[in-house]
Design a protein around this motif. Structure first.
Motif, PDB file in Angstrom:
ATOM      1  N   PHE A 472      45.474  37.340  50.267  1.00  0.00           N
ATOM      2  CA  PHE A 472      45.126  38.036  49.024  1.00  0.00           C
ATOM      3  C   PHE A 472      45.505  39.505  49.205  1.00  0.00           C
ATOM      4  O   PHE A 472      45.792  39.960  50.324  1.00  0.00           O
ATOM      5  N   ASP A 473      45.498  40.251  48.119  1.00  0.00           N
ATOM      6  CA  ASP A 473      45.881  41.661  48.156  1.00  0.00           C
ATOM      7  C   ASP A 473      44.622  42.523  48.154  1.00  0.00           C
ATOM      8  O   ASP A 473      43.926  42.620  47.147  1.00  0.00           O
ATOM      9  N   LYS A 474      44.333  43.150  49.294  1.00  0.00           N
ATOM     10  CA  LYS A 474      43.085  43.922  49.438  1.00  0.00           C
ATOM     11  C   LYS A 474      43.240  45.385  49.057  1.00  0.00           C
ATOM     12  O   LYS A 474      42.249  46.127  49.004  1.00  0.00           O
ATOM     13  N   ALA A 545      40.383  35.134  40.785  1.00  0.00           N
ATOM     14  CA  ALA A 545      41.564  34.663  41.526  1.00  0.00           C
ATOM     15  C   ALA A 545      42.796  35.486  41.174  1.00  0.00           C
ATOM     16  O   ALA A 545      43.573  35.883  42.054  1.00  0.00           O
ATOM     17  N   ALA A 546      42.992  35.754  39.891  1.00  0.00           N
ATOM     18  CA  ALA A 546      44.148  36.547  39.469  1.00  0.00           C
ATOM     19  C   ALA A 546      44.001  38.001  39.890  1.00  0.00           C
ATOM     20  O   ALA A 546      44.983  38.649  40.280  1.00  0.00           O
ATOM     21  N   THR A 547      42.786  38.524  39.831  1.00  0.00           N
ATOM     22  CA  THR A 547      42.556  39.928  40.196  1.00  0.00           C
ATOM     23  C   THR A 547      42.832  40.182  41.670  1.00  0.00           C
ATOM     24  O   THR A 547      43.445  41.180  42.039  1.00  0.00           O
ATOM     25  N   ILE A 548      42.381  39.272  42.529  1.00  0.00           N
ATOM     26  CA  ILE A 548      42.486  39.482  43.965  1.00  0.00           C
ATOM     27  C   ILE A 548      43.792  38.942  44.528  1.00  0.00           C
ATOM     28  O   ILE A 548      44.210  39.311  45.627  1.00  0.00           O
ATOM     29  N   GLY A 549      44.447  38.040  43.807  1.00  0.00           N
ATOM     30  CA  GLY A 549      45.736  37.530  44.262  1.00  0.00           C
ATOM     31  C   GLY A 549      45.682  36.228  45.024  1.00  0.00           C
ATOM     32  O   GLY A 549      46.560  35.949  45.851  1.00  0.00           O
ATOM     33  N   PHE A 550      44.658  35.387  44.765  1.00  0.00           N
ATOM     34  CA  PHE A 550      44.646  34.061  45.369  1.00  0.00           C
ATOM     35  C   PHE A 550      45.806  33.240  44.810  1.00  0.00           C
ATOM     36  O   PHE A 550      46.158  33.349  43.631  1.00  0.00           O
ATOM     37  N   GLU A 551      46.362  32.370  45.656  1.00  0.00           N
ATOM     38  CA  GLU A 551      47.467  31.505  45.221  1.00  0.00           C
ATOM     39  C   GLU A 551      46.950  30.070  45.059  1.00  0.00           C
ATOM     40  O   GLU A 551      46.536  29.441  46.030  1.00  0.00           O
ATOM     41  N   GLY A 636      26.703  35.029  36.174  1.00  0.00           N
ATOM     42  CA  GLY A 636      26.658  36.328  36.833  1.00  0.00           C
ATOM     43  C   GLY A 636      27.359  36.314  38.180  1.00  0.00           C
ATOM     44  O   GLY A 636      27.678  35.261  38.734  1.00  0.00           O
ATOM     45  N   SER A 637      27.622  37.514  38.714  1.00  0.00           N
ATOM     46  CA  SER A 637      28.284  37.668  40.007  1.00  0.00           C
ATOM     47  C   SER A 637      27.548  38.697  40.845  1.00  0.00           C
ATOM     48  O   SER A 637      26.913  39.613  40.314  1.00  0.00           O
ATOM     49  N   ALA A 638      27.638  38.547  42.157  1.00  0.00           N
ATOM     50  CA  ALA A 638      27.047  39.535  43.056  1.00  0.00           C
ATOM     51  C   ALA A 638      27.929  40.781  43.145  1.00  0.00           C
ATOM     52  O   ALA A 638      27.433  41.891  43.333  1.00  0.00           O
ATOM     53  N   TYR A 639      29.250  40.587  43.018  1.00  0.00           N
ATOM     54  CA  TYR A 639      30.205  41.691  43.100  1.00  0.00           C
ATOM     55  C   TYR A 639      31.162  41.640  41.917  1.00  0.00           C
ATOM     56  O   TYR A 639      31.544  40.546  41.459  1.00  0.00           O
ATOM     57  N   VAL A 640      31.576  42.807  41.468  1.00  0.00           N
ATOM     58  CA  VAL A 640      32.655  42.913  40.489  1.00  0.00           C
ATOM     59  C   VAL A 640      33.829  43.568  41.190  1.00  0.00           C
ATOM     60  O   VAL A 640      33.703  44.691  41.704  1.00  0.00           O
ATOM     61  N   ALA A 641      34.951  42.864  41.260  1.00  0.00           N
ATOM     62  CA  ALA A 641      36.165  43.398  41.877  1.00  0.00           C
ATOM     63  C   ALA A 641      37.024  44.046  40.792  1.00  0.00           C
ATOM     64  O   ALA A 641      37.300  43.420  39.766  1.00  0.00           O
ATOM     65  N   VAL A 642      37.431  45.285  41.041  1.00  0.00           N
ATOM     66  CA  VAL A 642      38.248  46.021  40.081  1.00  0.00           C
ATOM     67  C   VAL A 642      39.525  46.457  40.778  1.00  0.00           C
ATOM     68  O   VAL A 642      39.475  47.199  41.766  1.00  0.00           O
ATOM     69  N   ARG A 643      40.666  45.962  40.293  1.00  0.00           N
ATOM     70  CA  ARG A 643      41.947  46.414  40.843  1.00  0.00           C
ATOM     71  C   ARG A 643      42.401  47.640  40.058  1.00  0.00           C
ATOM     72  O   ARG A 643      42.515  47.603  38.829  1.00  0.00           O
ATOM     73  N   LEU A 644      42.652  48.723  40.802  1.00  0.00           N
ATOM     74  CA  LEU A 644      43.010  49.986  40.176  1.00  0.00           C
ATOM     75  C   LEU A 644      44.514  50.210  40.229  1.00  0.00           C
ATOM     76  O   LEU A 644      45.196  49.744  41.151  1.00  0.00           O
ATOM     77  N   LYS A 645      45.004  50.922  39.244  1.00  0.00           N
ATOM     78  CA  LYS A 645      46.429  51.265  39.215  1.00  0.00           C
ATOM     79  C   LYS A 645      46.684  52.450  40.141  1.00  0.00           C
ATOM     80  O   LYS A 645      45.852  53.339  40.280  1.00  0.00           O
ATOM     81  N   PHE A 669      24.657  53.156  41.300  1.00  0.00           N
ATOM     82  CA  PHE A 669      26.041  52.676  41.306  1.00  0.00           C
ATOM     83  C   PHE A 669      26.559  52.734  42.742  1.00  0.00           C
ATOM     84  O   PHE A 669      26.563  53.783  43.367  1.00  0.00           O
ATOM     85  N   ARG A 670      26.978  51.603  43.257  1.00  0.00           N
ATOM     86  CA  ARG A 670      27.454  51.543  44.643  1.00  0.00           C
ATOM     87  C   ARG A 670      28.715  50.698  44.707  1.00  0.00           C
ATOM     88  O   ARG A 670      28.764  49.608  44.142  1.00  0.00           O
ATOM     89  N   TYR A 671      29.695  51.208  45.413  1.00  0.00           N
ATOM     90  CA  TYR A 671      30.969  50.477  45.514  1.00  0.00           C
ATOM     91  C   TYR A 671      31.586  50.710  46.893  1.00  0.00           C
ATOM     92  O   TYR A 671      31.228  51.642  47.619  1.00  0.00           O
ATOM     93  N   ASP A 672      32.514  49.849  47.236  1.00  0.00           N
ATOM     94  CA  ASP A 672      33.295  49.988  48.465  1.00  0.00           C
ATOM     95  C   ASP A 672      34.738  49.635  48.148  1.00  0.00           C
ATOM     96  O   ASP A 672      35.008  48.735  47.320  1.00  0.00           O
ATOM     97  N   PHE A 673      35.666  50.304  48.805  1.00  0.00           N
ATOM     98  CA  PHE A 673      37.053  49.859  48.758  1.00  0.00           C
ATOM     99  C   PHE A 673      37.176  48.641  49.656  1.00  0.00           C
ATOM    100  O   PHE A 673      36.733  48.659  50.810  1.00  0.00           O
ATOM    101  N   LEU A 674      37.773  47.586  49.159  1.00  0.00           N
ATOM    102  CA  LEU A 674      37.827  46.334  49.892  1.00  0.00           C
ATOM    103  C   LEU A 674      38.536  46.494  51.234  1.00  0.00           C
ATOM    104  O   LEU A 674      38.085  45.960  52.256  1.00  0.00           O
ATOM    105  N   ASP A 675      39.659  47.223  51.266  1.00  0.00           N
ATOM    106  CA  ASP A 675      40.391  47.357  52.522  1.00  0.00           C
ATOM    107  C   ASP A 675      39.561  48.119  53.567  1.00  0.00           C
ATOM    108  O   ASP A 675      39.554  47.759  54.748  1.00  0.00           O
TER     109      ASP A 675
END
Length: 807
Positions: A472-474, A545-551, A636-645, A669-675
Motif C-alpha cells: 500500500f502507499d503510506k 482500499a482505494a485511499t490507501i492503495g490496496f490491490e 463507524g471507524s476507529a481511524y479516518v485515513a486522509v490522503r493529502l495532495k 483532534f489527534r492525528y499521525d502521519f502513517l509513514d
C-alpha cells in the motif's frame, strides 16, 4: 614505601607528558563509554526488581497453537484466575489487569462553565489485589477497598496534580469514554523501570464482561503470587489438565466440533509462567503486552561492546608501555644494581598504571555528566549517575581493576630486564614484545571493524524496512485517531474532507497499519468443512482500499452499491491457508460471543481477495487476514485515513483540524502521519543502530589514540635508520611508505579476521526479521577501507614528522 612509589610514579608521568596524555585520553574515552553502557544495562536489568515479592510473582502467558503456526499472547481468558486460585494450593493470590487503554478521553467538570479534558494513553483496570502484589505505595485511600467496587479509580500523584492541582482528589468524579469513575485513591508515580505503566487504575469489576465465564477469549493480564515453597515448574505441569477441564466445553459449544478433533487439527492452548523480573527482557515475541519490552540480545551486545572498548584501551596502555621499554631499561637496570627487588619494581609500575587509571576515571566521570543528557535522548531513558557511597567505592574499585589489568603485563616485562645487559648498553626490545604489540593492534582493529560493519548493516536494514513496498502507499497519508468519537457525524465529517482542495482521498479503517495488537482474532469455518481458520481481523469502509492503495486481485472491494455487512475480503495468505481454489462466493461461519455470555453464528461470503500487504511489523511474516465491512460495526471507524495532495499538506491539516473542531468541539483532534507512525515500530532498532555507530566510532578513536602513540615511538626508535636512508637518497614519500606499511599490514590482517565474525553476528541479528536484507561485500569493504584510511591518517602524521627531520 607507598608514598615513595606514588611520588616517583607522579614524576615519571609528568616527565613523559605526551605518553601520559595519550594514555589518560584513551582510558578516559573508554571508561566514559563503559560507564554509559553500564548505566543502561543496569537500568534494563533492574525492571520490576524493586518489588519485594518479585521472586514469587509470575505472569501467565499463552502460546496459542494454530494448524500452521503458533502465537504467544500476554493476555488470557479472565475466568482462569478464579480456577487457579481455587484449584491449586501453590497459588497464594491472583491478580487480573485489563488494558492498556490508549487514546482515551478523560474529563473533569471543574464548574458548570469549565470542563478539563485530556486524551490519555496509560489506563489500566485492576482487581483489588493490585496493591498487595506490587510495591507501589498508596498515598491516599484504603488499599483494601480502593478498587473493590464498580466505577472506582486510583490515580497517580502526577495525574492528581494535573487534574486537581492542590485540591484533594478523593471523591472527585472523572468522566470520559468509559463513563464516570469516582477517585478513591492516589498512589505514587510508577517507577520508570517497571513493565506496568499507568496514570489511571480503574476497578476491574466495573465492566460487565468480567462477570461472564470465559475460558477461550483473551481478556486479562493475569499474575500469580506463589507460596514461598511452591515450585513453578510443577504448577505449570498442571495447566494442560486445567485447559482440558474448562476450555474444551466452550470450544465444542462455539464451534460444534469435538475437543479431540479440534486438537488433532493442530489447535491448542499452552499456558506457562513468566517470572516478573524477566518480563521486560523476555526474548520471546509476545503479543498484547502491557508495555513494549526491551531486547535481551541488545543488552548482551552492549555489555560485550563495553568490555571490548575497555580491553582496547588497556591494550593501548600495554602497547605504549612495552614500546617504551628501551627508554626505561636503564632506569630498571640502575634500580636493580642498587638493590631493588623485582616485586618492588612491579609495584612501582602498577602504581603508575593506577595513577593513570584514577586520573582517567575522574575525567570519565566528568564526561559522563556532560554526555548523559545526549545519551538519554538517544536511548529514550532518564538515566542518572548518583554519587552514593557504594557508587563511589565502585568507581574507585573499577579504576583500580582497570589499572591492574592495563599495567600488570608491562610491569612484569619491564621489571624482568637483565641489569648486566642493560648497563653494557646492549639492550634492545625483544622480538616477542614486538609480536605481542602487533597482535594487540590487530585485535583492536578487528573489534573496531566488527562494530563498523554492524553499524552499516543495521542502517541498511532500517532503510530497507522504511522503503520496502508494503502493499500500500503510506506516503502523504494522515491517520485521524478516535474517529469513533464523531459517532453519527462521521459520514458528514468525511464528506466535508473530500470537498477540500488539498485532499486526494478519504477512507475509514478500524486498525492502525503496523500495530498488530489492534487486529482482533477470529475463527472461521468453511461451509461443509471441519477445518477452522484463525485469522487477524479488522474492518474498513467502502473507500479505504482505494485511499490507501490496496490491490484487489480477485472479486471486488466493498461498495456503496451493495450491502456488505456479511461480506468478507481475505488476503492471499488466508486463501492459501484455507486451501481455497475458487475462494469467491465461499461461505465462512464465525461464532461471536455477546456481552451477556451467549453466542451466535454469522455466515460471511467471500467477495474479494486483496493482495498480501504488511499490516504488521516486517519482523513478522504476513499472516491470514480477514477484512469485514464497517457496516457490520454500525458504519463507524476507529481511524479516518486522509490522503493529502503534494505541496498542500500544512494547509490541508489546518483545514481538517478546523472542520473537526467545528463538528466535534468537545473532542481533541489527534492525528499521525502513517509513514512516521510505521517508522516508530522500529525505534528500538534505530536506537541500537545509533548506539552501534557511536560506540564503534569510540572504538576506532581509542584504537587510533594508541596507534598514534605507537607510531610515534616506532618512528623515534628508527631515527638513525631514517637518517642513513635519507643520506643515501631516500625521499620523504619513500620514508613515509616505509613507516606506514607495517601498520597497513596489521589493519589488513584485522580485516581478514573481522569479516567472518561480523558476518556471523549480523546474520544472527537479521534472523529476527521475516523480511531482511542480504549481507553483501559492500559493508565489509567500506568498513575495512574506512579503518585503513583512519589508520593511515593516524600514522602518516608521525611518519611525515620523522621523514622531514634533517639527517
Amino acid at each position: 614505601m607507598l608514598r615513595n612509589f606514588v611520588k616517583v610514579a607522579f614524576r615519571s608521568l609528568v616527565k613523559q607528558k605526551v605518553y601520559t596524555t595519550i594514555n589518560i585520553l584513551g582510558l578516559a574515552i573508554s571508561i566514559t563509554a563503559c560507564l554509559l553502557i553500564v548505566l543502561y544495562v543496569k537500568h534494563e536489568l533492574s525492571y520490576d526488581r524493586f518489588n519485594t515479592k518479585a521472586d514469587r510473582i509470575y505472569k501467565i502467558v499463552l502460546e496459542r497453537k494454530y494448524p500452521n503456526h503458533s502465537t504467544l499472547y500476554g493476555v488470557i481468558p479472565h475466568s482462569f484466575a478464579d480456577v487457579i486460585l481455587r484449584d491449586f494450593p501453590e497459588v497464594k493470590n491472583v491478580l487480573r489487569l485489563g488494558g492498556p487503554f490508549n487514546r482515551t478521553l478523560i474529563t473533569y467538570k471543574v464548574s458548570d462553565k469549565e470542563i478539563k479534558s485530556f486524551e490519555e494513553d496509560h489506563i489500566l483496570t485492576a482487581d483489588t489485589a493490585f496493591f498487595s502484589f506490587f510495591d507501589i505505595k498508596l498515598l491516599k485511600g484504603d488499599r483494601r477497598t480502593a478498587l473493590a467496587g464498580p466505577n472506582q479509580m486510583v490515580i497517580t500523584e502526577a495525574t492528581a496534580k494535573k487534574y486537581f492541582g492542590k485540591e484533594d482528589p478523593i471523591g472527585k468524579v472523572l468522566g470520559g469514554d468509559f463513563g464516570e469513575f469516582k477517585v478513591t485513591g492516589v498512589c505514587e508515580n510508577v517507577p520508570e523501570n517497571s513493565h506496568l505503566q499507568f496514570d489511571f487504575l480503574g476497578s476491574w469489576i466495573t465492566f460487565p464482561f468480567t462477570k461472564i465465564e470465559n475460558f477461550t477469549s483473551f481478556s486479562a493480564h493475569t499474575y500469580l503470587e506463589l507460596n514461598a515453597a511452591a515450585d513453578p515448574n510443577k504448577l505449570e505441569a498442571k495447566f494442560p489438565k486445567m485447559v482440558d477441564t474448562y476450555a474444551s466445553a466452550e470450544i465444542e459449544h462455539k464451534l460444534g466440533q469435538s475437543w479431540q478433533d479440534y486438537r488433532k487439527a493442530g489447535n491448542g492452548y499452552r499456558y506457562f509462567l513468566q517470572p516478573l523480573a524477566s518480563i521486560h527482557l523476555d526474548p520471546l515475541n509476545i503479543e498484547a503486552t502491557l508495555k513494549p519490552g526491551g531486547n535481551l540480545k541488545y543488552v548482551y551486545i552492549l555489555a560485550s561492546i563495553a568490555i571490548l572498548i575497555l580491553v582496547i584501551a588497556c591494550i593501548n596502555f600495554m602497547n605504549l608501555a612495552t614500546a617504551r621499554s628501551a627508554e626505561r631499561a636503564r632506569e630498571v637496570g640502575v634500580r636493580k644494581v642498587m638493590g631493588s627487588l623485582k616485586n618492588n619494581l612491579v609495584t612501582q609500575f602498577l602504581v603508575e598504571s593506577n595513577l593513570l587509571s584514577l586520573s582517567a576515571t575522574l575525567v570519565a566521570v566528568v564526561g559522563v555528566e556532560l554526555l548523559l543528557p545526549t545519551f538519554n535522548n538517544m536511548i529514550d531513558k532518564q538515566l542518572q549517575l548518583i554519587f552514593a557511597p557504594d557508587v563511589v567505592v565502585g568507581l574507585l574499585g573499577f579504576a583500580v581493576v582497570v589499572g591492574i589489568l592495563a599495567g600488570l603485563y608491562p610491569a612484569f616485562v619491564l621489571s624482568g630486564f637483565n641489569p648486566v645487559v642493560v648497563m653494557k648498553g646492549n639492550f634492545s626490545g625483544s622480538s616477542g614484545g614486538s609480536f605481542l604489540r602487533n597482535g594487540l593492534v590487530v585485535f583492536q582493529f578487528m573489534i573496531s571493524m566488527v562494530l563498523m560493519v554492524g553499524t552499516l548493516i543495521v542502517a541498511k536494514q532500517m532503510h530497507f524496512m522504511q522503503t520496502k513496498d508494503l502493499g500500500f502507499d503510506k506516503d502523504q497519508v494522515v491517520m485521524i485517531e478516535r474517529a469513533f468519537a464523531l459517532d453519527k457525524k462521521a459520514a458528514t465529517f468525511m464528506d466535508e474532507l473530500r470537498r477540500m482542495p488539498g485532499v486526494a482521498g478519504v477512507g475509514g479503517f478500524n486498525s492502525m497499519l503496523g500495530r498488530s495488537d489492534e487486529y482482533f482474532g477470529e475463527q472461521f469455518q468453511p461451509e461443509g468443512s471441519s477445518e477452522i481458520l484463525t485469522t487477524k481481523s479488522t474492518g474498513m469502509d467502502d473507500d479505504f482500499a482505494a485511499t490507501i492503495g490496496f490491490e484487489i486481485v480477485q472479486g471486488r472491494g466493498f461498495s456503496r452499491e451493495t450491502v456488505d455487512s456479511l461480506s468478507l475480503i481475505l488476503n492471499e495468505t488466508a486463501v492459501k491457508t484455507l486451501g481455497l481454489k475458487d475462494p469467491l462466493g465461499t461461505k465462512l461461519r464465525s461464532v461471536t460471543q455477546r456481552r451477556d455470555g451467549t453466542s451466535f453464528t454469522r455466515e460471511f461470503t467471500v467477495v474479494g481477495i486483496v493482495k498480501d500487504f504488511n499490516f504488521q511489523s516486517l519482523r513478522d511474516q504476513i499472516t491470514p487476514l480477514a477484512i469485514q465491512s464497517n457496516e457490520l460495526f454500525g458504519g463507524g471507524s476507529a481511524y479516518v485515513a486522509v490522503r493529502l495532495k503534494a505541496g498542500k499538506i500544512p494547509d490541508a491539516i489546518a483545514q481538517i483540524e478546523a472542520k473537526w473542531k467545528e463538528i466535534k468541539p468537545d473532542q481533541p483532534f489527534r492525528y499521525d502521519f502513517l509513514d512516521e507512525n510505521m517508522k516508530q515500530q522500529y525505534n528500538e532498532e534505530q536506537r541500537s543502530g545509533k548506539l552501534f555507530g557511536v560506540f564503534s566510532g569510540l572504538a576506532i578513536a581509542i584504537a587510533c589514540v594508541g596507534l598514534f602513540g605507537l607510531s610515534a615511538y616506532t618512528a623515534s626508535s628508527r631515527t638513525k635508520e631514517i637518517g642513513i636512508r635519507k643520506v643515501l637518497g631516500a625521499s620523504v614519500s619513500g620514508v613515509v611508505i616505509l613507516l606506514s606499511k607495517d601498520f597497513t599490514r596489521l589493519v589488513v590482517i584485522a580485516f581478514v579476521l573481522a569479516a567472518p565474525l561480523a558476518w556471523w553476528m549480523m546474520d544472527q541479528w537479521l534472523s529476527g526479521f521475516a523480511y531482511r536484507i542480504n549481507i553483501t561485500a559492500g559493508s565489509f569493504l567500506l568498513a575495512g577501507g574506512a579503518a585503513l584510511m583512519i589508520a593511515w591518517l593516524t600514522v602518516s602524521y608521525q611518519s611525515i614528522k620523522a621523514a622531514i627531520v634533517n639527517p
